[in-house]
Design a protein around this motif. Sequence first.
Motif, PDB file in Angstrom:
ATOM      1  N   ALA A 233      86.698 -82.496  55.131  1.00 17.03           N
ATOM      2  CA  ALA A 233      86.631 -81.694  56.361  1.00 17.03           C
ATOM      3  C   ALA A 233      87.955 -80.989  56.617  1.00 17.03           C
ATOM      4  CB  ALA A 233      86.271 -82.581  57.546  1.00 17.03           C
ATOM      5  N   LEU A 234      88.655 -80.663  55.546  1.00 13.35           N
ATOM      6  CA  LEU A 234      89.943 -79.986  55.639  1.00 13.35           C
ATOM      7  C   LEU A 234      89.749 -78.487  55.819  1.00 13.35           C
ATOM      8  CD1 LEU A 234      91.233 -81.824  52.505  1.00 13.35           C
ATOM      9  CD2 LEU A 234      92.217 -82.218  54.752  1.00 13.35           C
ATOM     10  N   ASN A 235      90.765 -77.811  56.328  1.00 15.16           N
ATOM     11  CA  ASN A 235      90.698 -76.357  56.466  1.00 15.16           C
ATOM     12  C   ASN A 235      91.076 -75.640  55.172  1.00 15.16           C
ATOM     13  OD1 ASN A 235      89.917 -76.162  59.201  1.00 15.16           O
ATOM     14  ND2 ASN A 235      91.997 -76.656  59.846  1.00 15.16           N
ATOM     15  N   ASP A 236      92.048 -76.206  54.446  1.00 17.97           N
ATOM     16  CA  ASP A 236      92.591 -75.515  53.284  1.00 17.97           C
ATOM     17  C   ASP A 236      91.717 -75.716  52.052  1.00 17.97           C
ATOM     18  OD1 ASP A 236      94.745 -73.987  52.015  1.00 17.97           O
ATOM     19  OD2 ASP A 236      95.114 -75.835  50.915  1.00 17.97           O
ATOM     20  N   ALA A 237      91.241 -74.626  51.472  1.00 15.31           N
ATOM     21  CA  ALA A 237      90.347 -74.700  50.317  1.00 15.31           C
ATOM     22  C   ALA A 237      91.034 -75.313  49.100  1.00 15.31           C
ATOM     23  CB  ALA A 237      89.817 -73.307  49.972  1.00 15.31           C
ATOM     24  N   GLU A 238      92.322 -74.974  48.879  1.00 17.15           N
ATOM     25  CA  GLU A 238      93.020 -75.488  47.708  1.00 17.15           C
ATOM     26  C   GLU A 238      93.160 -77.005  47.765  1.00 17.15           C
ATOM     27  OE1 GLU A 238      93.704 -73.785  45.031  1.00 17.15           O
ATOM     28  OE2 GLU A 238      92.836 -72.030  46.014  1.00 17.15           O
ATOM     29  N   THR A 239      93.405 -77.539  48.956  1.00 19.66           N
ATOM     30  CA  THR A 239      93.517 -78.995  49.105  1.00 19.66           C
ATOM     31  C   THR A 239      92.190 -79.654  48.759  1.00 19.66           C
ATOM     32  OG1 THR A 239      95.114 -78.656  50.876  1.00 19.66           O
ATOM     33  CG2 THR A 239      94.186 -80.851  50.666  1.00 19.66           C
TER      34      THR A 239
END
Length: 516
Positions: free
Chosen positions: A449-455
């Motif tokens: 549920a993170l915002n950053d796609a790379e993470t």
Amino acid sequence: MLEASWIAFAFLMGLAARFIGLPPLVGYLAAGFTLSGLGQYLHIGPLDSSILTHIAHLGVLLLLFTVGLKLKLSNLVRIEVIGGGLLHFVISSLLFLAAVVLILELPLREAVLLSVALSFSSTVLAAKVLESKRELRSFHGRLAIGVLIIQDLLALVVMSLANGEAPSPWALLVFALPLLRPLLFRLLDASGHEELMVLLGLLLALVIGGYGFESLGLSSELGALAFGAMLARHKRAIELSNALWSIKEVFLVGFFLQIGISGLPGPDALAFAVVMALLLPFKGLLFFVLFVMFRLRARSAFLGSVSLTNYSEFGLIVASVVLPQWLIPLAITVALSFVISAPLTRLAHPLYKRLARWLIPLERDTEHPDEQPLSLGNAQIVIMGMGRTGRAAFDYLRAKGFEVVGLDSDPVVIEACAKAGRRALFADGEDQMLWQRLDMPCVEAVILALNDAETKIISIGQLRERGFPGLIASHAMYEDIAQRILEAGADRTYLTMSEAGAGLAEHVAHELRPGA
């Protein structure tokens, strides 16, 4: 007409930089130098950048105000921040002093001021790149910003001493600013969610914080940062930051353009910039050694150091006040460090992954303040990222009887979850050691549920690499990002807005036809 051509050229150069994999700000710097060169080639004299200077200054103030909105005082009052920042300032100033005296043979006062200017790192660059990666509130992001604030305060002291001017006696009133916090909170509550809220942000950042501090003989940058920090604990601080985002980004283009337009360097200035660029790795290495000495893990020390491996726009401010003859050489030095540091910061995570086996043995054998969990116990579902989406998923699954644990890289979020009765642990999904060492005996599913796609993509790769057979689900804002997440190894990905629309329609259908 001239300003319009600057905007068009900045856009084209920024687009070109993005096309070759560099941050757009590198293109803005190149645009400034190109415009300056064209001005000299066409014999039209120095470009009048007075308007650009004002825009650039407003951009810096807005950036620092939004940084302040995400800042907690408790993040500054830490031994690794204060100790690391002060020790690095002293040691790097002495090292640069030795190099400057040896190479340039300058008078001692001039050499000392130049060395001090070179010891600072860029608040604007670090904050902008960390914000673009959504890492401002991660452990290493808060570490870097904390050190930069310490440096900014030192820069203010240096300028006051070198210029022989003391702040106004009225400057002591700034110690009473915390008394204004309840009033500021009420103003933000009363301003609504639209243009009044934006105007309040501009008023606090540019007028009361910026001009107000300046009129007291203090740094306008410090004023903008201070007023942002006073609102950091308000529940709508992030909403205000997001509302100011576009204005700040446009104004910051002026900052990077201004550095280039300030003038083309001569051979001596270029040689000076190249030599200082060669010394840049030693600046980052010193940060890393100090952070490890203060018990940080190698990963946090490395990522924080990379963000600080550059020269500062505050060095230009110091030069404009006490070293005007060094303004252009320092501008070239700062610009060159930006060109090196910006892509390096963006590649910091994969770079650490390659260097980890050499860096981890350098950690001190003690408890680290950024320690991550070793086991998730009986948790059945892991939720990575405890923002609004993660909290909603946590509450729903817990109500259904699942054992759920949340992970987040922001200790403030972890603290808020603990107060709300949610089990959440500090962890960074991009850290390869997290997934390699983490014991997950009962975990059946991981929700990203993170915002950053790379993470998300890095986390999925690490989970599959360790042989995790369970379900991995994620949300995404755009279809191309969703496709990349699936290709990385996720089982399911859901488009956020589509799911929100479907959920809304489901509720409406249930209200109209309860039995359907």
